[in-house]
Design a protein around this motif. Structure first.
Motif, PDB file in Angstrom:
ATOM      1  N   LEU A 188       0.830  -1.205   0.000  1.00  0.00           N
ATOM      2  CA  LEU A 188       0.000   0.000   0.000  1.00  0.00           C
ATOM      3  C   LEU A 188       0.864   1.254   0.000  1.00  0.00           C
ATOM      4  O   LEU A 188       0.549   2.223  -0.701  1.00  0.00           O
ATOM      5  N   ALA A 189       1.962   1.244   0.774  1.00  0.00           N
ATOM      6  CA  ALA A 189       2.840   2.416   0.813  1.00  0.00           C
ATOM      7  C   ALA A 189       3.438   2.695  -0.555  1.00  0.00           C
ATOM      8  O   ALA A 189       3.509   3.853  -0.996  1.00  0.00           O
ATOM      9  N   ILE A 190       3.871   1.634  -1.277  1.00  0.00           N
ATOM     10  CA  ILE A 190       4.452   1.823  -2.614  1.00  0.00           C
ATOM     11  C   ILE A 190       3.385   2.318  -3.588  1.00  0.00           C
ATOM     12  O   ILE A 190       3.639   3.207  -4.421  1.00  0.00           O
ATOM     13  N   GLU A 191       2.174   1.753  -3.470  1.00  0.00           N
ATOM     14  CA  GLU A 191       1.073   2.175  -4.355  1.00  0.00           C
ATOM     15  C   GLU A 191       0.743   3.643  -4.136  1.00  0.00           C
ATOM     16  O   GLU A 191       0.580   4.417  -5.090  1.00  0.00           O
ATOM     17  N   ASN A 251       0.959   6.588  -6.913  1.00  0.00           N
ATOM     18  CA  ASN A 251      -0.273   7.138  -7.507  1.00  0.00           C
ATOM     19  C   ASN A 251      -1.036   8.080  -6.585  1.00  0.00           C
ATOM     20  O   ASN A 251      -2.126   8.534  -6.951  1.00  0.00           O
ATOM     21  N   GLY A 252      -0.517   8.323  -5.386  1.00  0.00           N
ATOM     22  CA  GLY A 252      -1.234   9.190  -4.457  1.00  0.00           C
ATOM     23  C   GLY A 252      -2.272   8.422  -3.675  1.00  0.00           C
ATOM     24  O   GLY A 252      -2.628   7.285  -4.002  1.00  0.00           O
ATOM     25  N   ASN A 255      -6.567  -0.047  -6.631  1.00  0.00           N
ATOM     26  CA  ASN A 255      -5.427  -0.680  -7.325  1.00  0.00           C
ATOM     27  C   ASN A 255      -4.629  -1.558  -6.370  1.00  0.00           C
ATOM     28  O   ASN A 255      -4.129  -2.629  -6.739  1.00  0.00           O
ATOM     29  N   TYR A 256      -4.551  -1.079  -5.134  1.00  0.00           N
ATOM     30  CA  TYR A 256      -3.808  -1.843  -4.128  1.00  0.00           C
ATOM     31  C   TYR A 256      -4.492  -3.177  -3.874  1.00  0.00           C
ATOM     32  O   TYR A 256      -3.844  -4.234  -3.843  1.00  0.00           O
TER      33      TYR A 256
END
Length: 744
Positions: free
Chosen positions: A146-149, A153-154, A162-163
């Motif tokens: 989730l942090a990378i997503e 993408n904000g 998306n996550y």
């Protein structure tokens, strides 16, 4: 340490097909319990993973590297993801760094995400609760996906969608459980508020704390029971604490007393040391000193030192202590040195002082300097005397010709001088020290133990003659002088000297031999003069008488008889002179070695005696076996053969039907054996031991000069040979001569 987690993050990045690289220069991997990895993603996101337990040093290094990493792009700010899910503990002092970090977060990063899934440490949590600005700058998440997503993408519904789409079936189930748990937390918020009110009404008054009265119908009765249990436990703990405090105070008082006693003991030792000891701080104020230093300042300068007194303010000390003060300055810079000062008067050293000046270090800082000073004048003079004596002893050991040594039964050879090494034919002292079998240095190996026991009994011996053996096996004679001593452990040491007297011994033996030879020659000379005068005078008198008879004789036949008798007398005189010449030559001339032809020598010898009466009546049997080349003195061999063969011919047995002379010669590489046998008149047994004496005649009918066999014996001895005789009266005589092959 869970480094496997690092591979899980890499798998996420590879699944999302993101480019990434590890920033090796910022990674922290040198600590046993802590690792930190810096990952740059798509050149816009800095993902930092901390694993393990951090202490103050590693935490400060982390912030230092993080500040440096934030500046890798000067024109744009990076998104920062701090993954603390694998971080066990961080120091409580880290709150100071976090407070400083607030401004850094706002200035250095475009957005910050904080992953704190499993962190038990409450420092970050409490800081977040008490700093609202931190909540605005940092978004806390529980999953790296989730942090990378969010970083890419904000934070929006689409990004969360998306996550979720990126999760596997198992991960979706886990996410649903987390959402349900969050809902349960919201439902229990009301009950939590009620618990907080209970806690606010609870008053803590140490051991006087009142317990709650509850009923079983009350929803929070279990909670009240826990509080009551805690209160009761506290009372028990408090009583034990008071008991432990009293015990601690008693032990502390005892230990303080012990420390004061030890300090007094150390102070007493400090004051009784022979060295002057004094300490100054960096400003040259006296910190401590012993009685020796106090006495020195009082007696030499009239100054009574006190703790805190500044040395630089004492004008009487500055001139004398200028050199010492410069050395103290060096020590204040961390340099430790030893010094030796020589004080001279009228060009001679009258005082020698050793000093040690070194820094005193407390908590890694130089707090002062310690000075230790010792007057070593007496010991220095003694050492110099010892050195001088050692140089003298070393010179004596080096130049003396006697072999000097020290040994013990337990330790073997302990010391030898160079003369000992040379005398026994070794190459070095080391080789001799490693020579395990010391008894092999004696001709008789038992002599070492025998002499040792004798020395222990008599304590000292002088000039004892001992046969020693060199390394190469040569034997020499030494005069041994030695004494035994014993140390406090009972070990016996044998100190001694050996003088090689081989040459002296040889000279003495030679002198004794020469003296014996001279006595023998004197005896023989007396005998020779007496006999020679008779043997020379007899033929001359005979010739003189015959001449007188011939003067008055007219008969030719008579004159012929007289001349024949004169000829015999002259031949006898000639043979005697020849014998004297042979004897003289044998004594004076050195032995000459040359190849011997026995056939030639025997032929010449027999030819010389054709004129003798009865020569043709005697058969000559000659056998020569000289296949091995034989070397000897040819002239002396002729003398030997001439005398022995002439005797065999002269003293043949006229009554024998078959008179003979047998001559056998056999040679080998070492010697020649010569046998001359006859069946002549023989020699009576009582005369056999005397026939080799000068002028000895076995009967009045002897036809020789009386020195022939004496010359034979002397000649054979000159060439290191030997002669034996066997004889039986009227049956014959055998002479056996053995001479060495001089080539071997």
């Amino acid at each position: 340490m869970n480094t496997h987690y690092l591979h899980q993050i890499e798998d996420i990045l590879k699944t999302k097909k993101l480019s990434y690289q590890f920033l090796e220069s910022f990674n922290i991997t040198d600590f046993q319990d802590f690792r930190c990895y810096f990952i740059l993603i798509d050149d816009s996101i800095l993902y930092v993973i901390s694993i393990g337990n951090a202490d103050s040093a590693t935490w400060q290094l982390f912030f230092q590297n993080l500040r440096s990493a934030s500046k890798i792009h000067q024109k744009q700010k990076l998104t920062f993801i701090m993954d603390a899910s694998q971080l066990g503990d961080i120091p409580s002092s880290s709150q100071n760094e976090l407070e400083d970090y607030q401004l850094f977060l706002r200035e250095s990063w475009s957005k910050v995400y904080f992953i704190n899934e499993n962190l038990d440490n409450t420092v970050l949590e409490s800081f977040r609760d008490h700093n609202s600005q931190f909540a605005e700058d940092v978004e806390t998440l529980n999953k790296p996906h989730l942090a990378i997503e969010y970083a890419l993408n904000g934070h929006s519904d689409n990004s969360y969608e998306n996550y979720l789409n990126s999760l596997s079936r198992e991960e979706l189930i886990e996410e649903a459980k987390n959402l349900k748990s969050n809902k349960l937390v919201e439902n229990s918020e009301k009950e939590s508020n009620q618990l907080l009110n209970i806690l606010k009404s609870f008053k803590w008054n140490k051991e006087e704390t009142k317990l709650f009265e509850t009923s079983e119908k009350n929803t929070f009765s279990p909670f009240y029971e826990v509080l009551n249990s805690i209160s009761t436990d506290y009372k028990n703990i408090n009583q034990k604490l008071e008991s432990l405090t009293e015990e601690f105070n008693n032990k502390l008082q005892f230990q303080v007393g012990e420390i004061l006693h030890q300090e007094a003991s150390l102070r007493a030792i400090f004051d009784t040391l022979d060295s002057m000891i004094w300490l100054v701080d960096s400003e040259f104020n006296l910190m401590a000193f012993n009685q020796k230093f106090r006495h020195h300042l009082e007696s030499e300068y009239g100054i009574t030192p006190e703790v805190g007194m500044n040395v630089l303010e004492q004008s009487d000390l500055l001139n004398k202590y200028e050199k010492t003060l410069d050395r103290i300055k060096k020590a204040l810079k961390g340099k430790e040195e030893n010094y030796r000062d020589f004080y001279k008067k009228d060009g001679e050293v009258v005082k020698v002082v050793d000093s040690k000046i070194f820094p005193v270090i407390l908590n890694r800082n130089i707090s002062g300097v310690a000075c230790l000073t010792n007057d070593i004048s007496e010991s220095f003079e003694e050492k110099e005397r010892i050195k001088s004596n050692e140089r003298i002893i070393a010179s004596v050991n080096k130049n003396i010709s006697e072999a000097i040594y020290r040994t013990s039964h337990e330790k073997g050879l302990i010391f030898v001088n160079e003369a000992f090494v040379k005398m026994f034919g070794f190459d070095s002292k080391e080789e001799l020290y490693q020579h395990a079998k010391l008894n092999s240095l004696y001709e008789n190996p038992n002599d070492r133990e025998r002499l040792g026991k004798f020395l222990i009994k008599v304590k000292e011996v002088t000039n004892v003659e001992v046969k020693f053996r060199k390394k190469n096996g040569d034997i020499f004679t030494g005069l041994l002088s030695s004494m035994v001593s014993e140390d406090e452990d009972g070990t016996k040491y044998f100190d001694g000297a050996i003088r090689d007297v081989t040459a002296i011994k040889s000279a003495q033996e030679k002198l004794q031999n020469q003296n014996s030879e001279l006595k023998k020659l004197n005896t023989e000379l007396d005998s020779f003069v007496y006999s020679a005068s008779h043997d020379l005078k007899a033929p001359l008198s005979s010739v003189k008488g015959l001449i007188n008879l011939a003067k008055n004789e007219t008969s030719r036949e008579k004159l012929a008889d007289y001349l024949d008798l004169v000829d015999k007398s002259i031949n006898k005189l000639d043979n005697f002179i020849k014998d004297i010449v042979d004897l003289s030559r044998n004594a004076r001339q050195e032995v000459q070695s040359e190849l011997i032809d026995f056939n030639e020598i025997l032929t010449d010898t027999l030819d010389n005696y054709h004129y003798l009466e009865n020569y043709d009546k005697i058969k000559k049997h000659i056998k020569i076996e000289d296949d091995i080349p034989f070397y000897s003195d040819k002239r002396r061999l002729k003398v030997i053969f001439n005398n022995l063969i002439s005797n065999a011919i002269r003293y043949f047995n006229p009554y024998s039907d078959n008179p003979f002379v047998k001559i056998n010669v056999k040679t080998d590489s070492k010697r020649a054996v010569i046998k001359i046998a006859d069946n002549g008149l023989g020699i009576q047994s009582q005369y056999l031991e005397k026939i080799f004496e000068m002028f000895f005649r076995a009967s009045n009918n002897s036809k020789g000069t009386g020195i022939g066999l004496y010359i034979v014996k002397e000649t054979i001895q000159k060439i290191k040979g030997q002669i034996n005789v066997e004889s039986e009266l009227e049956k014959g005589t055998i002479f056996t001569v053995i001479i060495p092959n001089l080539k071997s």
